[in-house]
Write an enzyme that holds these catalytic residues in place. Structure first.
Site, short mmCIF file in Angstrom:
data_model
loop_
_atom_site.label_atom_id
_atom_site.label_comp_id
_atom_site.label_asym_id
_atom_site.label_seq_id
_atom_site.Cartn_x
_atom_site.Cartn_y
_atom_site.Cartn_z
N TYR A 187 -30.53 39.78 19.50
CA TYR A 187 -31.29 40.24 20.68
C TYR A 187 -30.07 41.62 22.21
CZ TYR A 187 -33.87 40.48 24.90
OH TYR A 187 -35.20 40.61 26.37
N LYS A 226 -31.73 44.97 22.16
CA LYS A 226 -31.91 45.79 22.80
C LYS A 226 -31.03 46.50 23.32
CE LYS A 226 -35.75 43.01 24.58
NZ LYS A 226 -37.04 43.63 24.77
#
Length: 252
Positions: A153, A157
């Protein structure tokens, strides 16, 4: 003479931040395509927008699927008009420490966040460049700075931020801006699921997070929607390639 209604696409908009953003852009006067994996799940958001006097449609699509993205954008053009505002919000988490993280955990997160943002932006940019107006808002996260148990993640991001800055360079001369928003702790189904996974009641989980936040509260989807509304506005045309941390304080 009234200006024509702008059409916005918001991905991952059946709930949480995406739903809040869709409602806000509709309140700002845009026609909104509410996109999520499950079209039926998008209907309540569409109905809320329509009840408030706005225009919206529900579209089911997997943003990581090239053909699905093409079909979804074609539907939006046919039913609402050429989209000139895109909010890439669709996201999933598959948290685990690196040694436990599966290849599928990695690929799923990369595909939804990065491939999804790429496919949606590529499909929509021609309408923006033709209109000589476009607003792309990509959802990053404070996790882009690194977060235990989120190698996939965090990398996705952070990648969103690099993607955003490159879009700003490439599309600026066509009147198209690209900016990213990096939320901190926002009260959504996703953060509630995280609390459940670690075995902490959600209210306690929120209270613990709020102690670390200078404004002494956790965020809500409307906090992010307000920032998206600014980036999507006509008046934000000289703001591009930026990453705005909406996290209740100076430190993400």
């Amino acid at each position: 003479m009234s200006t024509p209604t702008k059409t916005a696409i918001v991905t991952g908009a059946a709930r949480g931040i995406g739903a809040g953003v869709a409602r806000r852009l509709a309140a700002d006067g845009m026609a909104v395509a509410v996109i999520d994996l499950d079209e039926v799940a998008c209907k309540p958001v569409v109905e809320q927008i329509q009840a408030a006097g706005g225009r919206a449609i529900a579209v089911g699509a997997d943003v990581a699927d090239e053909a699905a993205v093409t079909g979804a954008v074609e539907r939006v053009v046919a039913e609402l008009g050429a989209p000139t505002v895109l909010v890439n919000n669709a996201g999933v988490i598959r948290d685990n420490l690196l040694f436990r993280m599966t290849t599928d955990d990695w690929d799923t997160v990369m595909n939804v966040h990065l491939r999804g943002a790429f496919l949606m932006t590529r499909a929509v940019q021609k309408y923006m460049t033709e209109a000589k107006f476009g607003r792309i808002v990509n959802l990053s996260s404070t996790s882009a700075l690194g977060n235990r148990g989120q190698a996939n993640y965090a990398a996705a991001k952070a990648g969103v931020q690099g993607f955003t800055k490159t879009l700003a360079f490439e599309l600026g001369k066509f009147g198209v801006t690209a900016n990213a928003i990096a939320p901190g702790f926002i009260e959504t189904e996703m953060t509630a699921a995280t609390a459940a996974r670690v075995g902490i009641p959600f209210e306690d989980f929120k209270a613990g997070a709020a102690k670390e936040i200078p404004v002494a509260r956790t965020g809500v989807p409307e906090d992010i929607a307000h920032a998206v509304s600014f980036f999507a506005s006509e008046g934000a045309g000289f703001v591009s390639g930026q990453v705005l941390y909406v996290a209740g304080g100076p430190k993400a």
